[in-house]
Design an enzyme around this catalytic site. Sequence first.
Site, PDB file in Angstrom:
ATOM      1  N   HIS A   1       0.876  -1.098   0.069  1.00 30.15           N
ATOM      2  CA  HIS A   1       0.077  -0.026  -0.074  1.00 30.15           C
ATOM      3  C   HIS A   1       0.916   1.378  -0.045  1.00 30.15           C
ATOM      4  O   HIS A   1       0.504   2.344  -0.571  1.00 30.15           O
ATOM      5  CB  HIS A   1      -0.752  -0.031   1.276  1.00 30.15           C
ATOM      6  CG  HIS A   1      -2.207  -0.846   0.977  1.00 30.15           C
ATOM      7  ND1 HIS A   1      -3.441  -0.228   0.995  1.00 30.15           N
ATOM      8  CD2 HIS A   1      -2.380  -2.102   0.776  1.00 30.15           C
ATOM      9  CE1 HIS A   1      -4.249  -1.229   0.610  1.00 30.15           C
ATOM     10  NE2 HIS A   1      -3.700  -2.203   0.618  1.00 30.15           N
TER      11      HIS A   1
ATOM     12  N   ASP B   1      -0.703  -7.738   1.453  1.00 27.94           N
ATOM     13  CA  ASP B   1      -0.158  -6.229   1.305  1.00 27.94           C
ATOM     14  C   ASP B   1       1.305  -6.147   1.868  1.00 27.94           C
ATOM     15  O   ASP B   1       1.563  -5.680   2.957  1.00 27.94           O
ATOM     16  CB  ASP B   1      -1.041  -5.377   2.255  1.00 27.94           C
ATOM     17  CG  ASP B   1      -0.559  -3.857   2.442  1.00 27.94           C
ATOM     18  OD1 ASP B   1      -1.090  -2.947   3.249  1.00 27.94           O
ATOM     19  OD2 ASP B   1       0.230  -3.419   1.379  1.00 27.94           O
TER      20      ASP B   1
ATOM     21  N   SER C   1       2.782   2.292   8.632  1.00 33.99           N
ATOM     22  CA  SER C   1       2.666   1.258   7.614  1.00 33.99           C
ATOM     23  C   SER C   1       4.056   0.558   7.079  1.00 33.99           C
ATOM     24  O   SER C   1       4.788   1.400   6.600  1.00 33.99           O
ATOM     25  CB  SER C   1       1.521   1.513   6.537  1.00 33.99           C
ATOM     26  OG  SER C   1       0.632   1.938   6.846  1.00 33.99           O
TER      27      SER C   1
HETATM   28  N1  LIG Z   1      -3.486   1.370  13.608  1.00 31.99           N
HETATM   29  C1  LIG Z   1      -3.688   0.979  12.377  1.00 31.99           C
HETATM   30  C2  LIG Z   1      -3.069   1.848  11.401  1.00 31.99           C
HETATM   31  C3  LIG Z   1      -1.587   1.343  10.822  1.00 31.99           C
HETATM   32  C4  LIG Z   1      -1.239   2.215   9.962  1.00 31.99           C
HETATM   33  C5  LIG Z   1      -1.881   3.315   9.371  1.00 31.99           C
HETATM   34  C6  LIG Z   1      -3.029   3.731   9.889  1.00 31.99           C
HETATM   35  N2  LIG Z   1      -3.592   4.926   9.740  1.00 31.99           N
HETATM   36  C7  LIG Z   1      -3.561   5.405   8.246  1.00 31.99           C
HETATM   37  N3  LIG Z   1      -2.904   5.187   7.382  1.00 31.99           N
HETATM   38  N4  LIG Z   1      -3.099   5.780   6.227  1.00 31.99           N
HETATM   39  C8  LIG Z   1      -3.846   6.879   6.634  1.00 31.99           C
HETATM   40  N5  LIG Z   1      -4.054   8.180   6.033  1.00 31.99           N
HETATM   41  C9  LIG Z   1      -4.743   9.196   6.968  1.00 31.99           C
HETATM   42  N6  LIG Z   1      -5.145   8.731   8.163  1.00 31.99           N
HETATM   43  C10 LIG Z   1      -4.916   7.647   8.738  1.00 31.99           C
HETATM   44  N7  LIG Z   1      -5.136   7.538  10.072  1.00 31.99           N
HETATM   45  C11 LIG Z   1      -5.460   8.582  10.874  1.00 31.99           C
HETATM   46  C12 LIG Z   1      -5.018   9.879  10.499  1.00 31.99           C
HETATM   47  C13 LIG Z   1      -5.217  10.771  11.791  1.00 31.99           C
HETATM   48  C14 LIG Z   1      -5.850  10.434  12.896  1.00 31.99           C
HETATM   49  C15 LIG Z   1      -6.232   9.059  13.083  1.00 31.99           C
HETATM   50  O1  LIG Z   1      -7.093   8.803  14.087  1.00 31.99           O
HETATM   51  C16 LIG Z   1      -6.005   8.291  12.154  1.00 31.99           C
HETATM   52  C17 LIG Z   1      -4.262   6.730   7.816  1.00 31.99           C
HETATM   53  C18 LIG Z   1      -3.747   2.796  11.014  1.00 31.99           C
END
Ligand SMILES: NCc1cccc(Nc2n[nH]c3ncnc(Nc4cccc(O)c4)c23)c1
Length: 232
Positions: A41, A89, A183
């Site tokens: 991703h 992924d 990620s």
């Molecule tokens: N915990 C799981 C996990 C692992 C890796 C990445 C992610 N999140 C995200 N991956 N890509 C994203 N693009 C925009 N926003 C995102 N999360 C986000 C941003 C601000 C506040 C909040 O509470 C969550 C993500 C979540």
Amino acid sequence: ILRGQETPPHQRPYMVSLQVGGKHLCGGALIADQWVLSAAHCLEEVGNETLQVLVGAHSLSEAEPNKRLVGVRALFPHPNSSVENNHDDLLLVQLEERVATNPHVQALAFQRNDRDVPAGTQCEVAGWGIISNTGKLPDKLQYVELAVISRTICNTRIHYDGAITEKLMCTESKKKDSCKGDSGGPLVCNGVAEGVVATGSRVCGNWKKPGIYTRIPPYAAWITSIWDAARP
Ligand SMILES: NCc1cccc(Nc2n[nH]c3ncnc(Nc4cccc(O)c4)c23)c1
């Protein structure tokens, strides 16, 4: 990483930052001197810009000994990975050269024994992803300890309602969690990489949405096949 702490510098010498235009994009782990394991991703945010790999770093901005930005020779996203879901992924990044290992740059072993990590096992994830819901970025590598949740629990309706296949695993996400920018980083249990951070629901820090990680053992043969076929 939400609710984690700064790692002792260079204590995770396998951690790499995938970068585009000098900006951190995703985490990754050095698993051999010319190979990095990350998440497919992560390529969605690359476009036609140049991807580079930062090795040996603690701070993203400060000059540090053994810290180097390395070019990419080839990218191998898993053939069945897709923008639509979390399946397969994984991304293998072949570096343009073999990096010299030193106290700040070391490969991490990955698990080849295909058995679930027992629920309750304390694992850890590190990264330069956001450290608050407002999107604050850290300069220095963060890490957090997270307990593994059983697939049965993770597949209940309140969580992922059956979406967690045997090639995925979950960890708790109550406040402490991986988040945007983490990620591709490794989930390390007892010193061995068992998983790779999957973006999943994108939600962070909400106990109802456990962190999802691609399990590595089911892909050990794929990794070896890419290594065997790749030009040195
Ligand atoms: N915990 C799981 C996990 C692992 C890796 C990445 C992610 N999140 C995200 N991956 N890509 C994203 N693009 C925009 N926003 C995102 N999360 C986000 C941003 C601000 C506040 C909040 O509470 C969550 C993500 C979540």
